[in-house]
Design a protein around this motif. Structure first.
Motif, mmCIF file in Angstrom:
data_model
loop_
_atom_site.group_PDB
_atom_site.id
_atom_site.type_symbol
_atom_site.label_atom_id
_atom_site.label_comp_id
_atom_site.label_asym_id
_atom_site.label_seq_id
_atom_site.Cartn_x
_atom_site.Cartn_y
_atom_site.Cartn_z
ATOM 1 N N GLY A 1 0.839 -1.145 -0.209
ATOM 2 C CA GLY A 1 -0.083 0.079 0.093
ATOM 3 C C GLY A 1 0.925 1.269 -0.023
ATOM 4 N N ARG A 2 0.401 2.473 -0.036
ATOM 5 C CA ARG A 2 1.010 3.643 -0.100
ATOM 6 C C ARG A 2 1.782 3.999 1.134
ATOM 7 N N MET A 3 1.663 3.390 2.129
ATOM 8 C CA MET A 3 2.520 4.051 3.240
ATOM 9 C C MET A 3 3.613 2.975 3.289
ATOM 10 N N VAL B 1 -9.688 11.297 1.995
ATOM 11 C CA VAL B 1 -9.591 12.331 0.803
ATOM 12 C C VAL B 1 -7.953 12.806 1.094
ATOM 13 N N SER B 2 -7.312 13.049 -0.042
ATOM 14 C CA SER B 2 -6.079 13.710 0.203
ATOM 15 C C SER B 2 -5.933 14.851 -0.851
ATOM 16 N N SER B 3 -5.832 14.590 -2.177
ATOM 17 C CA SER B 3 -5.727 15.635 -2.988
ATOM 18 C C SER B 3 -7.277 16.084 -3.491
ATOM 19 N N GLN C 1 3.100 -6.137 7.940
ATOM 20 C CA GLN C 1 1.764 -6.608 7.985
ATOM 21 C C GLN C 1 0.817 -5.351 7.309
ATOM 22 N N ARG C 2 -0.417 -5.789 7.127
ATOM 23 C CA ARG C 2 -1.498 -4.710 6.858
ATOM 24 C C ARG C 2 -1.763 -3.774 7.815
ATOM 25 N N PRO C 3 -1.876 -2.432 7.386
ATOM 26 C CA PRO C 3 -2.009 -1.449 8.629
ATOM 27 C C PRO C 3 -2.980 -1.885 9.678
ATOM 28 N N LEU D 1 -3.035 7.475 11.469
ATOM 29 C CA LEU D 1 -3.894 7.646 12.621
ATOM 30 C C LEU D 1 -5.413 7.161 12.548
ATOM 31 N N ASP D 2 -5.630 7.194 11.092
ATOM 32 C CA ASP D 2 -7.060 6.662 10.685
ATOM 33 C C ASP D 2 -7.239 5.273 11.008
ATOM 34 N N ILE D 3 -6.251 4.701 10.746
ATOM 35 C CA ILE D 3 -6.185 3.269 10.831
ATOM 36 C C ILE D 3 -6.014 2.633 12.627
HETATM 37 N N1 LIG Z 1 -5.375 9.405 -0.532
HETATM 38 C C1 LIG Z 1 -5.492 8.437 0.146
HETATM 39 N N2 LIG Z 1 -6.137 7.599 0.124
HETATM 40 C C2 LIG Z 1 -6.256 6.460 1.118
HETATM 41 N N3 LIG Z 1 -5.275 6.495 2.091
HETATM 42 C C3 LIG Z 1 -4.462 7.398 2.138
HETATM 43 C C4 LIG Z 1 -4.269 8.509 1.390
HETATM 44 N N4 LIG Z 1 -3.504 9.442 1.632
HETATM 45 C C5 LIG Z 1 -2.758 8.883 2.682
HETATM 46 N N5 LIG Z 1 -3.293 7.640 2.911
HETATM 47 C C6 LIG Z 1 -2.845 6.849 4.170
HETATM 48 O O1 LIG Z 1 -2.500 5.439 3.581
HETATM 49 C C7 LIG Z 1 -3.291 4.624 4.274
HETATM 50 C C8 LIG Z 1 -3.516 3.606 3.193
HETATM 51 O O2 LIG Z 1 -2.796 2.484 3.226
HETATM 52 P P1 LIG Z 1 -3.037 1.245 2.647
HETATM 53 O O3 LIG Z 1 -1.880 0.227 3.068
HETATM 54 O O4 LIG Z 1 -4.598 1.050 2.603
HETATM 55 O O5 LIG Z 1 -2.797 1.589 0.914
HETATM 56 P P2 LIG Z 1 -3.634 1.791 0.002
HETATM 57 O O6 LIG Z 1 -2.553 2.161 -1.213
HETATM 58 O O7 LIG Z 1 -5.005 2.410 -0.008
HETATM 59 O O8 LIG Z 1 -3.652 0.059 -0.521
HETATM 60 P P3 LIG Z 1 -5.098 -0.651 -0.316
HETATM 61 O O9 LIG Z 1 -6.378 0.175 -0.241
HETATM 62 O O10 LIG Z 1 -5.191 -1.431 -1.925
HETATM 63 O O11 LIG Z 1 -4.997 -1.629 0.805
HETATM 64 C C9 LIG Z 1 -4.311 5.333 5.129
HETATM 65 O O12 LIG Z 1 -4.690 4.379 6.135
HETATM 66 C C10 LIG Z 1 -3.882 6.505 5.130
HETATM 67 O O13 LIG Z 1 -3.318 6.831 6.685
#
Ligand SMILES: Nc1ncnc2c1ncn2[C@@H]1O[C@H](COP(=O)(O)OP(=O)(O)OP(=O)(O)O)[C@@H](O)[C@H]1O
Ligand SMILES: O=P(O)(O)OC[C@H]1O[C@H](OP(=O)(O)OP(=O)(O)O)[C@H](O)[C@@H]1O
Ligand SMILES: [Mg+2]
Length: 395
Positions: A70-72, A236-238, A110-112, A131-133
């Protein structure tokens, strides 16, 4: 074969759980989750969501959970690397790794959401997630404690969004949404969200009575246009995804501002040998790096009659006070066979945002040969977050 089961639930302000019993109270938000499940023969097997009884303290290694994908994931590894804490992973499909600089520490990918669950169950001691998680899956568990609440990446907000069109065209605030005559017990406001704890809790806290929730794993922004929901609660981010799907945020609709955090289990910090020391080292490195990331070192030469006189000139400028004040040293040169100090070298730290203003102010008071370099670390005597953590732990 796959079957679809619909569960109707009521959420009270005190407890919003997908498995709590329905209640007739009128001051409650009703939650409807659509759950896909497999039809299997009745079996005595119990499935727990990682949230089993607290584990005894029967291991010696300290465990840190990091996002596996994921993105983190990449940003987290990059941050640790910048703090000279490189994670050594044998291959990307291996979920355990180490940080050679810290002995007795195991890194688990691990997954968040599982990081948070495993902190609560005692299978991890520390974790880095959004923090959302933490708030969604920790659900206010008192064992979870934020060690660093602003790691400066993963910025986003959990927000309520509604369509720009139709009956919502002139609705621009949570208050206006709540006052719409359309929402009744028979026809409640339908909200789609992956945040089935924070979403209903927010609606309860804001007194929205006739609300139902449905859940899905992604692409929630499609739900209103598909006729599945009236509104969504999502990250929401952008803002691009909302815009592209003709949705808008409303005043009072931000549920949570989020970024990456370092979170720990209180029980581990207090009881497991080594956790507090490792946390202290990580916190010091993180704080020193993050503080430095916002600053530049500026050096310049300045003509003057004494260090004090140069200091006075520098301190008369608002952007030149540095962290504790300027460092000023004489620059010695030989003139007519004599050693003289007509120039002084000054060193200050300036916030990146104020860089150009600082350079202008330096020039205005006679500064020349201005050199700018990035800072790697700023170690203070003690980090305020460490003091705060010890006090929160009652230590
Ligand atoms: N635009 C965004 N959308 C979702 N999450 C974001 C965004 N920007 C930052 N985040 C942070 O990234 C985390 C998302 O992590 P995650 O591991 O779910 O990544 P992901 O790329 O959304 O993967 P997936 O949704 O496929 O599991 C969120 O919990 C949040 O803290
Ligand atoms: O404001 P923006 O910058 O447009 O980002 C917000 C979007 O990003 C996330 O989705 P993600 O990309 O994780 O896809 P997913 O819904 O499949 O998880 C989130 O759920 C929003 O849909
Ligand atoms: Mg996502």
């Amino acid at each position: 074969m796959s079957i679809v089961r619909t569960i109707f639930l009521q959420c009270s302000p005190a407890s919003v759980s997908p498995f709590s019993a329905p209640s007739p109270s009128s001051n409650r938000v009703s939650v409807k989750f659509t759950v896909s499940c497999c039809s299997v023969a009745a079996s005595p097997v119990t499935v727990v969501n990682g949230n089993v009884d607290k584990k005894p303290l029967d291991r010696n290694e300290v465990r840190l959970g990091l996002p596996s994908k994921g993105r983190m994931a990449t940003d987290t590894l990059d941050l640790l690397k910048d703090c000279q804490l490189s994670v050594r992973q044998v291959n990307p499909r291996q979920y355990v790794a180490e940080i050679p600089q810290i002995s007795n520490l195991e890194v688990w990918f691990q997954r968040p959401k599982d990081i948070v669950r495993k902190l609560v169950s005692g299978d991890l001691d520390l974790g880095i997630v959004g923090l959302d998680i933490v708030n969604e899956y920790g659900q206010g568990d008192e064992d979870l404690i934020l060690v660093h609440d602003a790691l400066d990446y993963g910025d986003c907000r959990l927000s309520l969004a509604i369509p720009k069109y139709g009956i919502f065209e002139n609705v621009n605030s949570l208050k206006e949404l709540a006052q719409m005559p359309q929402w009744t017990a028979e026809r409640p406001l339908r909200v789609a969200t992956g945040f089935t704890h924070l979403g209903p809790k927010f609606m309860n806290e804001n007194g929205l009575k006739h609300v139902t929730f449905s859940t899905a794993d992604g692409a929630l922004e499609a739900a209103p246009a598909m006729g599945i929901a009236d509104a969504i609660v999502d990250l929401v981010s952008s803002g691009t995804t909302l815009r592209e799907n003709n949705l808008k945020e409303i005043e009072g609709g931000v549920i949570l501002e989020s970024q990456a955090v370092l979170v720990a289990s209180k029980r581990s910090l207090i009881q497991r040998k080594g956790v507090l020391d490792i946390t202290h080292e990580m916190l010091e490195r993180l704080e020193a790096h993050l503080k430095a990331a916002g600053q530049f070192t500026v050096t310049a030469n300045m003509r003057g009659s004494s260090a004090e006189e140069v200091a006075e000139r520098i301190l008369s400028q608002t952007s030149l006070s540095g962290l504790q004040g300027p460092t000023i040293s004489p620059v010695f040169c030989k003139r007519d066979g004599k050693i003289a100090a007509d120039y002084y070298a000054i060193v200050i730290c300036v916030p990146k945002k104020a860089l150009y203003k600082s350079v202008q102010q330096l020039r205005a008071i006679g500064g020349s040969g201005v050199l700018i370099s990035p800072l790697t670390y700023i170690f203070d005597e003690e980090t305020p977050r460490w003091r705060q953590l010890l006090s929160n732990l009652g230590l």
